[in-house]
Design a protein around this motif. Structure first.
Motif, PDB file in Angstrom:
ATOM      1  N   ARG A 105      -4.128   2.080  -6.766  1.00  0.00           N
ATOM      2  CA  ARG A 105      -5.376   1.339  -6.989  1.00  0.00           C
ATOM      3  C   ARG A 105      -6.302   1.453  -5.793  1.00  0.00           C
ATOM      4  N   LEU A 106      -5.733   1.388  -4.605  1.00  0.00           N
ATOM      5  CA  LEU A 106      -6.527   1.513  -3.383  1.00  0.00           C
ATOM      6  C   LEU A 106      -7.166   2.901  -3.293  1.00  0.00           C
ATOM      7  N   PHE A 151      -0.156  -0.489  -5.916  1.00  0.00           N
ATOM      8  CA  PHE A 151      -1.195  -0.954  -5.011  1.00  0.00           C
ATOM      9  C   PHE A 151      -1.882   0.224  -4.322  1.00  0.00           C
ATOM     10  N   LEU A 152      -1.083   1.184  -3.838  1.00  0.00           N
ATOM     11  CA  LEU A 152      -1.655   2.354  -3.172  1.00  0.00           C
ATOM     12  C   LEU A 152      -2.490   3.202  -4.128  1.00  0.00           C
TER      13      LEU A 152
END
Length: 68
Positions: free
Chosen positions: A12-13, A9-10
């Motif tokens: 992708r962020l 997630f990080l």
């Protein structure tokens, strides 16, 4: 598994943030304008490492073999 999901997630962020920053046109990469301090430091580090790496393969001849 939770750690992997959080890490993905990080990533992708971060990718999204970098993409948005690049598309915004906020940073001027031109040589005729001053760079930000962070950009200058990064460029300096990359330049110095590149010179160090490429210069390591240069063989310096002894002075006695150089003709005038």
């Amino acid at each position: 598994m939770r750690f992997v999901k959080a890490a993905l997630f990080l990533l992708r962020l971060a990718k999204l943030g970098i993409g948005l920053f690049m598309e915004s046109g906020r940073y001027n990469p031109g040589a005729d304008s001053p760079h930000w301090r962070v950009s200058y430091a990064l460029l300096q580090a990359v330049r110095e490492r590149s010179v160090e790496r490429h210069a390591s393969t240069i063989v310096v001849l002894p002075r006695s073999t150089i003709r005038n």
